[in-house]
Design an enzyme around this catalytic site. Structure first.
Site, PDB file in Angstrom:
ATOM      1  N   GLU A 285      27.082  52.806   1.034  1.00 44.55           N
ATOM      2  CA  GLU A 285      27.768  51.523   1.185  1.00 44.55           C
ATOM      3  C   GLU A 285      27.562  50.638  -0.045  1.00 44.55           C
ATOM      4  O   GLU A 285      28.384  49.778  -0.343  1.00 44.55           O
ATOM      5  CB  GLU A 285      27.242  50.803   2.441  1.00 44.55           C
ATOM      6  CG  GLU A 285      28.343  50.236   3.308  1.00 44.55           C
ATOM      7  CD  GLU A 285      27.831  49.583   4.589  1.00 44.55           C
ATOM      8  OE1 GLU A 285      26.654  49.195   4.658  1.00 44.55           O
ATOM      9  OE2 GLU A 285      28.630  49.455   5.526  1.00 44.55           O
ATOM     10  N   HIS A 306      18.845  77.594   6.356  1.00 48.55           N
ATOM     11  CA  HIS A 306      19.511  78.732   6.992  1.00 48.55           C
ATOM     12  C   HIS A 306      20.984  78.446   7.249  1.00 48.55           C
ATOM     13  O   HIS A 306      21.626  79.128   8.039  1.00 48.55           O
ATOM     14  CB  HIS A 306      18.774  79.096   8.280  1.00 48.55           C
ATOM     15  CG  HIS A 306      17.389  79.602   7.996  1.00 48.55           C
ATOM     16  ND1 HIS A 306      17.012  80.913   8.142  1.00 48.55           N
ATOM     17  CD2 HIS A 306      16.291  78.953   7.524  1.00 48.55           C
ATOM     18  CE1 HIS A 306      15.748  81.050   7.792  1.00 48.55           C
ATOM     19  NE2 HIS A 306      15.286  79.878   7.408  1.00 48.55           N
ATOM     20  N   LYS A 420      38.692  48.619  10.608  1.00 50.75           N
ATOM     21  CA  LYS A 420      38.637  47.605  11.672  1.00 50.75           C
ATOM     22  C   LYS A 420      40.012  46.956  11.820  1.00 50.75           C
ATOM     23  O   LYS A 420      40.495  46.757  12.933  1.00 50.75           O
ATOM     24  CB  LYS A 420      37.609  46.513  11.337  1.00 50.75           C
ATOM     25  CG  LYS A 420      36.180  46.992  11.335  1.00 50.75           C
ATOM     26  CD  LYS A 420      35.232  45.819  11.108  1.00 50.75           C
ATOM     27  CE  LYS A 420      33.831  46.301  10.801  1.00 50.75           C
ATOM     28  NZ  LYS A 420      32.973  45.253  10.284  1.00 50.75           N
TER      29      LYS A 420
HETATM   30  O1  PA5 Z   1      25.528  47.085   6.084  1.00 47.36           O
HETATM   31  C1  PA5 Z   1      26.328  46.454   6.740  1.00 47.36           C
HETATM   32  O2  PA5 Z   1      26.637  45.311   6.451  1.00 47.36           O
HETATM   33  C2  PA5 Z   1      26.975  47.053   7.969  1.00 47.36           C
HETATM   34  O3  PA5 Z   1      26.517  48.332   8.203  1.00 47.36           O
HETATM   35  C3  PA5 Z   1      26.651  46.189   9.174  1.00 47.36           C
HETATM   36  O4  PA5 Z   1      25.266  46.098   9.309  1.00 47.36           O
HETATM   37  C4  PA5 Z   1      27.263  46.772  10.429  1.00 47.36           C
HETATM   38  O5  PA5 Z   1      28.633  46.848  10.280  1.00 47.36           O
HETATM   39  C5  PA5 Z   1      26.907  45.918  11.636  1.00 47.36           C
HETATM   40  O6  PA5 Z   1      27.344  44.617  11.459  1.00 47.36           O
HETATM   41  P1  PA5 Z   1      26.827  43.453  12.365  1.00 47.36           P
HETATM   42  O7  PA5 Z   1      25.363  43.355  12.204  1.00 47.36           O
HETATM   43  O8  PA5 Z   1      27.541  42.239  11.857  1.00 47.36           O
HETATM   44  O9  PA5 Z   1      27.211  43.784  13.780  1.00 47.36           O
END
Ligand code: PA5
Length: 445
Positions: A285, A306, A420
């Protein structure tokens, strides 16, 4: 914790890693001075050393209430609001915790999928169980988590009554915004705040990770101490060669520039499976942007020797490996002698299983090196809270530096929004009318 770059230099022209020193230095400076891209999200940088004993006590107090009142605690969250706690608890838990009677509540994770079967089966399990919920969402509006929380809140209230539910539901969310905050304030839940300047994937050392880990019965003070010591070891004032985060960031960028587009995080301990999942989110990310970035993959050895072992040994040479090596097992078990020796294993009699595991690791490293795979190695003495804390901060700091050296903003995740938008349009969420119309045309509905 020790970082070795083993044969990685043999894939690079002499002095290449050193040549990254100015860029790594610039990245570290930009982090320290808050002048880099994503500088709104640097709250993780000196987080470990800023956590006070009073704050640890407050988390432990809440955890103790949940531990007393609950036989199961469901941690609802996804991505950065899930993987850190899951990784640390898995690394410290007994492999067979599920099958053993325990005084500690079971820690269950949900809100990270939208599987009707998963949620139904979880609810079936929780019927009649004294359970509590830690609802974790920074935005407070994440669909996966919110659907699960809605169902679990109702079940908890139905089973335990509103008053007890209020005691055993805790929210970890934004200080002011979002549906999770509104709900917590209205219901009077205990809350912990996710600081504005800490992004999800860097949040394991905030209550996002610390509260579930404390609920599982692990020593969060030691976890934070390990991270704080690593914060010092990776400080900007450390010499480049002595700073593991700087060396790791430089080496992986150098290998990437040489066409090594995939990094495989390797472990030889099943307990580290979810550390790899956490690491994949952290690096994927943070770096996968502008059509660049190392693809973070992971394997669990021996299991995957394996299966994926063939590809790693002999497939396309675009990979490098980073092995997390654990020096010493926490348990003690040797191979027994057998008078019949039908399995031919008497040559191992008296040897520790861990010694055999280390020979497998050493043998694999040499084979993969022979197969043309650059190999980095991170060694920790054992699996405990202190050393896991060290690993966490090391990876976070290296990630910040590495992303900046790559030339991306390591602290945003604009690409995550696209699915989303489509999902909301397909579900006809209010506010998405225009997108709904467009997407319905596109899919011919
Ligand atoms: O790293 C990130 O920002 C995402 O993985 C969020 O943590 C994830 O989408 C969850 O978001 P939230 O904590 O707003 O529910």
């Amino acid at each position: 914790m020790k970082l070795q770059i083993n044969n990685a230099t043999s894939f690079l022209a002499s002095g290449t890693i050193e040549q990254y020193k100015p860029q790594v230095r610039a990245a570290q400076q930009a982090l320290e001075e808050g002048t880099c891209a994503g500088n709104d999200f640097l709250g993780w940088l000196h987080l470990p050393s800023s956590i006070t004993p009073e704050f640890i006590d407050e988390i432990n107090r809440t955890a103790n209430i949940l531990r007393q009142e609950c036989d199961a605690i469901v941690v609802a969250g996804i991505g950065g609001s899930y993987l850190g706690a899951k990784a640390v608890i898995s690394a410290l838990d007994d492999n067979f915790t599920w099958l053993k009677p325990s005084d500690s509540p079971r820690i269950l994770f949900a809100g990270n999928n939208i599987s009707e079967d998963y949620i139904t089966e979880l609810i079936d399990y929780l019927r009649g169980v004294r359970f509590g919920i830690i609802n974790i969402s920074k935005s407070g509006t994440t669909t996966e988590t919110a659907i699960t929380f809605r169902l679990l809140k109702k079940l908890c209230e139905d089973q335990r009554g509103k008053q007890t539910a209020q005691k055993v539901i805790v929210a970890v969310t934004d200080a002011h915004r979002g549906a999770a905050r509104q709900c917590a304030d209205k219901e009077g839940y205990k809350t912990f705040v996710i600081p504005d300047n800490v992004g999800g994937r860097f949040s394991v050392l905030t209550p996002v990770g610390l509260l579930p880990i404390a609920c599982a019965g692990y020593d969060i003070a030691q976890l934070v101490k390990g991270a704080a010591d690593m914060e010092h070891q990776c400080d900007i004032n450390q010499q480049f060669a002595e700073n593991p985060a700087a060396i790791y960031a430089a080496t992986r960028n150098a290998l990437y520039a040489e066409g090594k587009k995939i990094e495989i995080l390797v472990n030889y301990q099943p307990k580290l499976h979810f550390m790899s999942e956490w690491w994949k989110q952290l690096y994927g990310e943070s770096e996968g942007k502008n059509h660049k970035g190392i693809f973070p993959a992971s394997v669990d050895f021996s299991t995957d020797l394996h299966s994926m072992g063939q590809w790693i040994q002999d497939g396309e040479r675009t990979i490098f490996e980073t092995v997390i090596s654990v020096d010493k097992a926490n348990s003690s078990l040797t191979v027994p002698a057998d008078s019949e020796n039908l399995d031919g294993l008497n040559f191992l009699a008296g040897k520790h299983i861990d010694e055999v595991n280390h020979k497998a690791e050493q043998g694999t490293r040499l084979a993969h090196i022979d197969g043309g795979v650059p190999n980095l190695q991170i060694t920790i003495p054992c699996l405990d809270a202190y050393n896991i804390g060290q690993l966490i901060y090391f990876f976070e700091k290296a990630c910040g530096i590495s992303g900046l050296v790559l030339g991306v903003n390591p602290f945003n995740q604009p690409g995550v929004e696209d699915y989303k938008r489509n999902m909301f349009a397909l579900l006809r969420k209010p506010g998405y009318e225009k997108e709904s119309e467009e997407i319905m045309k596109r899919i011919g509905e």
